[in-house]
Design a protein around this motif. Structure first.
Motif, PDB file in Angstrom:
ATOM      1  N   THR A 160       6.939   1.523  -6.450  1.00  0.00           N
ATOM      2  CA  THR A 160       5.624   1.071  -6.922  1.00  0.00           C
ATOM      3  C   THR A 160       4.733   0.687  -5.748  1.00  0.00           C
ATOM      4  OG1 THR A 160       6.657   0.263  -8.931  1.00  0.00           O
ATOM      5  CG2 THR A 160       4.453  -0.532  -8.451  1.00  0.00           C
ATOM      6  N   SER A 161       3.465   1.119  -5.816  1.00  0.00           N
ATOM      7  CA  SER A 161       2.551   0.948  -4.694  1.00  0.00           C
ATOM      8  C   SER A 161       1.142   0.645  -5.185  1.00  0.00           C
ATOM      9  CB  SER A 161       2.529   2.221  -3.830  1.00  0.00           C
ATOM     10  OG  SER A 161       3.824   2.630  -3.454  1.00  0.00           O
ATOM     11  N   TRP A 162       0.277   0.424  -4.226  1.00  0.00           N
ATOM     12  CA  TRP A 162      -1.144   0.187  -4.467  1.00  0.00           C
ATOM     13  C   TRP A 162      -1.897   1.311  -3.770  1.00  0.00           C
ATOM     14  CZ3 TRP A 162      -3.309  -2.777  -7.903  1.00  0.00           C
ATOM     15  CH2 TRP A 162      -4.628  -3.210  -7.787  1.00  0.00           C
ATOM     16  N   GLY A 163      -2.615   2.142  -4.544  1.00  0.00           N
ATOM     17  CA  GLY A 163      -3.245   3.293  -3.915  1.00  0.00           C
ATOM     18  C   GLY A 163      -4.065   4.107  -4.890  1.00  0.00           C
ATOM     19  N   PRO A 164      -4.336   5.382  -4.579  1.00  0.00           N
ATOM     20  CA  PRO A 164      -5.228   6.224  -5.381  1.00  0.00           C
ATOM     21  C   PRO A 164      -4.538   6.794  -6.620  1.00  0.00           C
ATOM     22  CG  PRO A 164      -4.444   7.451  -3.500  1.00  0.00           C
ATOM     23  CD  PRO A 164      -3.894   6.066  -3.346  1.00  0.00           C
ATOM     24  N   ALA A 165      -5.213   6.741  -7.751  1.00  0.00           N
ATOM     25  CA  ALA A 165      -4.672   7.328  -8.978  1.00  0.00           C
ATOM     26  C   ALA A 165      -4.342   8.801  -8.781  1.00  0.00           C
ATOM     27  CB  ALA A 165      -5.677   7.158 -10.123  1.00  0.00           C
ATOM     28  N   ASP A 166      -5.115   9.478  -7.934  1.00  0.00           N
ATOM     29  CA  ASP A 166      -4.872  10.900  -7.667  1.00  0.00           C
ATOM     30  C   ASP A 166      -3.431  11.155  -7.231  1.00  0.00           C
ATOM     31  OD1 ASP A 166      -7.871  12.424  -7.149  1.00  0.00           O
ATOM     32  OD2 ASP A 166      -7.805  10.241  -7.060  1.00  0.00           O
ATOM     33  N   LEU A 167      -2.838  10.199  -6.522  1.00  0.00           N
ATOM     34  CA  LEU A 167      -1.509  10.430  -5.973  1.00  0.00           C
ATOM     35  C   LEU A 167      -0.446  10.424  -7.072  1.00  0.00           C
ATOM     36  CD1 LEU A 167      -0.241  11.055  -3.295  1.00  0.00           C
ATOM     37  CD2 LEU A 167      -0.051   8.607  -2.831  1.00  0.00           C
ATOM     38  N   ASP A 168      -0.563   9.526  -8.047  1.00  0.00           N
ATOM     39  CA  ASP A 168       0.357   9.550  -9.185  1.00  0.00           C
ATOM     40  C   ASP A 168       0.185  10.825  -9.997  1.00  0.00           C
ATOM     41  OD1 ASP A 168       2.039   7.379  -9.047  1.00  0.00           O
ATOM     42  OD2 ASP A 168       0.967   6.162 -10.501  1.00  0.00           O
ATOM     43  N   VAL A 169      -1.064  11.214 -10.217  1.00  0.00           N
ATOM     44  CA  VAL A 169      -1.336  12.448 -10.954  1.00  0.00           C
ATOM     45  C   VAL A 169      -0.779  13.644 -10.180  1.00  0.00           C
ATOM     46  CG1 VAL A 169      -3.168  13.991 -11.763  1.00  0.00           C
ATOM     47  CG2 VAL A 169      -3.336  11.528 -12.172  1.00  0.00           C
ATOM     48  N   GLU A 203       0.847  -1.189   0.000  1.00  0.00           N
ATOM     49  CA  GLU A 203       0.000   0.000   0.000  1.00  0.00           C
ATOM     50  C   GLU A 203       0.885   1.243   0.000  1.00  0.00           C
ATOM     51  OE1 GLU A 203      -3.708   1.891   2.592  1.00  0.00           O
ATOM     52  OE2 GLU A 203      -2.729   0.034   3.201  1.00  0.00           O
ATOM     53  N   TYR A 204       0.397   2.293  -0.640  1.00  0.00           N
ATOM     54  CA  TYR A 204       1.187   3.523  -0.753  1.00  0.00           C
ATOM     55  C   TYR A 204       1.583   4.049   0.623  1.00  0.00           C
ATOM     56  CZ  TYR A 204      -2.393   6.687   1.052  1.00  0.00           C
ATOM     57  OH  TYR A 204      -3.268   7.342   1.878  1.00  0.00           O
ATOM     58  N   GLU A 205       2.700   4.767   0.640  1.00  0.00           N
ATOM     59  CA  GLU A 205       3.132   5.478   1.838  1.00  0.00           C
ATOM     60  C   GLU A 205       3.092   6.972   1.563  1.00  0.00           C
ATOM     61  OE1 GLU A 205       6.986   4.160   2.968  1.00  0.00           O
ATOM     62  OE2 GLU A 205       6.318   2.174   3.617  1.00  0.00           O
ATOM     63  N   ALA A 206       2.566   7.728   2.505  1.00  0.00           N
ATOM     64  CA  ALA A 206       2.577   9.193   2.377  1.00  0.00           C
ATOM     65  C   ALA A 206       3.988   9.694   2.586  1.00  0.00           C
ATOM     66  CB  ALA A 206       1.622   9.815   3.375  1.00  0.00           C
ATOM     67  N   TRP A 207       4.386  10.686   1.799  1.00  0.00           N
ATOM     68  CA  TRP A 207       5.735  11.256   1.903  1.00  0.00           C
ATOM     69  C   TRP A 207       5.735  12.587   2.643  1.00  0.00           C
ATOM     70  CZ3 TRP A 207       7.240  10.122  -3.891  1.00  0.00           C
ATOM     71  CH2 TRP A 207       7.429   8.738  -4.031  1.00  0.00           C
ATOM     72  N   ALA A 208       4.621  12.928   3.251  1.00  0.00           N
ATOM     73  CA  ALA A 208       4.533  14.143   4.067  1.00  0.00           C
ATOM     74  C   ALA A 208       3.550  13.883   5.198  1.00  0.00           C
ATOM     75  CB  ALA A 208       4.068  15.341   3.233  1.00  0.00           C
ATOM     76  N   ALA A 259       5.548  17.337   0.268  1.00  0.00           N
ATOM     77  CA  ALA A 259       6.713  16.460   0.355  1.00  0.00           C
ATOM     78  C   ALA A 259       7.941  17.106  -0.281  1.00  0.00           C
ATOM     79  CB  ALA A 259       6.424  15.119  -0.315  1.00  0.00           C
ATOM     80  N   PHE A 260       7.751  18.155  -1.102  1.00  0.00           N
ATOM     81  CA  PHE A 260       8.856  18.870  -1.735  1.00  0.00           C
ATOM     82  C   PHE A 260       9.317  20.070  -0.917  1.00  0.00           C
ATOM     83  CE2 PHE A 260       6.942  16.559  -5.191  1.00  0.00           C
ATOM     84  CZ  PHE A 260       8.002  16.229  -6.028  1.00  0.00           C
ATOM     85  N   ALA A 261       8.598  20.402   0.147  1.00  0.00           N
ATOM     86  CA  ALA A 261       8.922  21.589   0.943  1.00  0.00           C
ATOM     87  C   ALA A 261      10.293  21.423   1.600  1.00  0.00           C
ATOM     88  CB  ALA A 261       7.832  21.798   1.997  1.00  0.00           C
ATOM     89  N   PRO A 262      11.023  22.538   1.826  1.00  0.00           N
ATOM     90  CA  PRO A 262      10.582  23.907   1.561  1.00  0.00           C
ATOM     91  C   PRO A 262      10.972  24.452   0.183  1.00  0.00           C
ATOM     92  CG  PRO A 262      12.613  23.943   2.815  1.00  0.00           C
ATOM     93  CD  PRO A 262      12.257  22.493   2.622  1.00  0.00           C
TER      94      PRO A 262
END
Length: 321
Positions: free
Chosen positions: A224-233, A154-159, A280-283
């Motif tokens: 590579t993960s399993w998760g929402p298409a929104d996140l790749d977009v 499953e996807y991991e959040a990067w922030a 996740a790109f901050a700052p």
């Protein structure tokens, strides 16, 4: 081995070279190696294999930096599995050859694969026509059917709200606070699919110009993960905004929908995924600035990237907030 002519330091990979030659078999040998630019998590080498018929080219990924070497077993095993999975699909990926994810035989954890045609393009020339191609390729990845037993993690959040590094100097502190507040909520419900998870122009190969422009490869499948298409977009959109300006980043979601993709219907839900990625790109987005400058984008200074990232957040709130 002609190392100096290839521009690649031969120190520290004698065992890896021997392993590569063992995997290719038949008396093949590594005749030349060239370090590939544009990455920051691993060392990438293009290898010319000779001594057994017509010369051919392979690509070697090696995790050298201590942090990534410690996590290499999971990363390289995942990439090897994905390359095998996608080998029978329309997604243009390298052919898997061999993996030594624990450095049992190599100097560093390594993955060997075929060389794909094309090149990374992050310049401004023809940036606009590349966007719909990126969107269509993402739709193709998200439509791959994956058996339950073969699904990646499953996807991991990067922030996370308590880990976001806010810029020291900003004229819009309230904007950053609003962005952090967006990701304090629980993640929205979503319909899961296969995610590249690090899909952006630096991981896509192109050939041709004008009407002949096309994608010939998608690389770097370690996340590579399993998760929402929104996140790749979201991830590709942020990258495009940083590379080419905010309008370019905002166009990707529209192109993705036009290509038949599906995103969260509620604007607030899509905003969550977009902001989660941007933070996740901050700052200052410097983690991508350095490899992009290696590819010739000297204009992408930390100041410019920081400004574009902030402008991206502002535009996301204007459109979806």
């Amino acid at each position: 081995m002609d190392v100096s002519a290839a521009g690649c330091d031969d120190r520290g990979w004698e065992d890896t070279r021997a392993w590569v030659e063992q995997q290719t078999g038949g008396g093949c040998r590594v005749e030349a190696a060239e370090r590939l630019r544009g990455g920051w998590t691993s060392q990438m080498r293009r290898l010319r294999i000779g001594g057994c018929g017509e010369p051919r080219w392979l690509v070697l990924r090696s995790f050298v930096r201590p942090f990534f070497a410690r996590h290499a077993e999971g990363l390289l095993t995942r990439e090897a599995d994905v390359l095998r999975l996608l080998g029978g699909t329309d997604v243009p990926v390298a052919e898997f050859r061999a993996v030594d994810a624990t450095a049992a035989h190599c100097d560093h954890p390594s993955l060997l694969m075929s060389l794909l045609p094309g090149s990374v393009r992050v310049d401004e020339e023809e940036a606009a026509p590349r966007t719909p191609l990126l969107a269509r390729q993402l739709v193709g990845i998200h439509r791959v059917r994956v058996p339950a037993e073969a699904r990646p993690r499953e996807y991991e959040a990067w922030a996370a709200p308590d880990r976001v590094r806010l810029p020291d100097r900003t004229g819009r502190p309230e904007l950053w606070q609003r962005a952090v507040d967006v990701i304090r909520r629980d993640p929205p419900a979503y319909r899961p699919c296969l995610l590249h998870r690090d899909f952006h122009p630096g991981n896509v190969l192109f050939t041709g110009r004008g009407s002949g422009l096309r994608i010939t490869g998608v690389v770097d499948w370690v996340e590579t993960s399993w998760g929402p298409a929104d996140l790749d977009v979201a991830h590709c959109s942020t990258a495009l905004a940083l590379l080419h300006g905010v309008p370019a980043g905002m166009r990707l979601a529209d192109e993705y929908l036009a290509a038949g993709g599906t995103l969260s219907e509620a604007p607030a839900d899509h905003l969550y995924w977009r902001v989660l990625d941007a933070l996740a790109f901050a700052p200052d987005a410097e983690k991508v600035g350095m490899p992009w400058r290696e590819l010739g984008r000297d204009d992408l200074t930390p100041a410019l990237l920081a400004s574009r990232l902030e402008d991206c957040l502002q535009e996301l709130f204007r459109r979806y907030g």
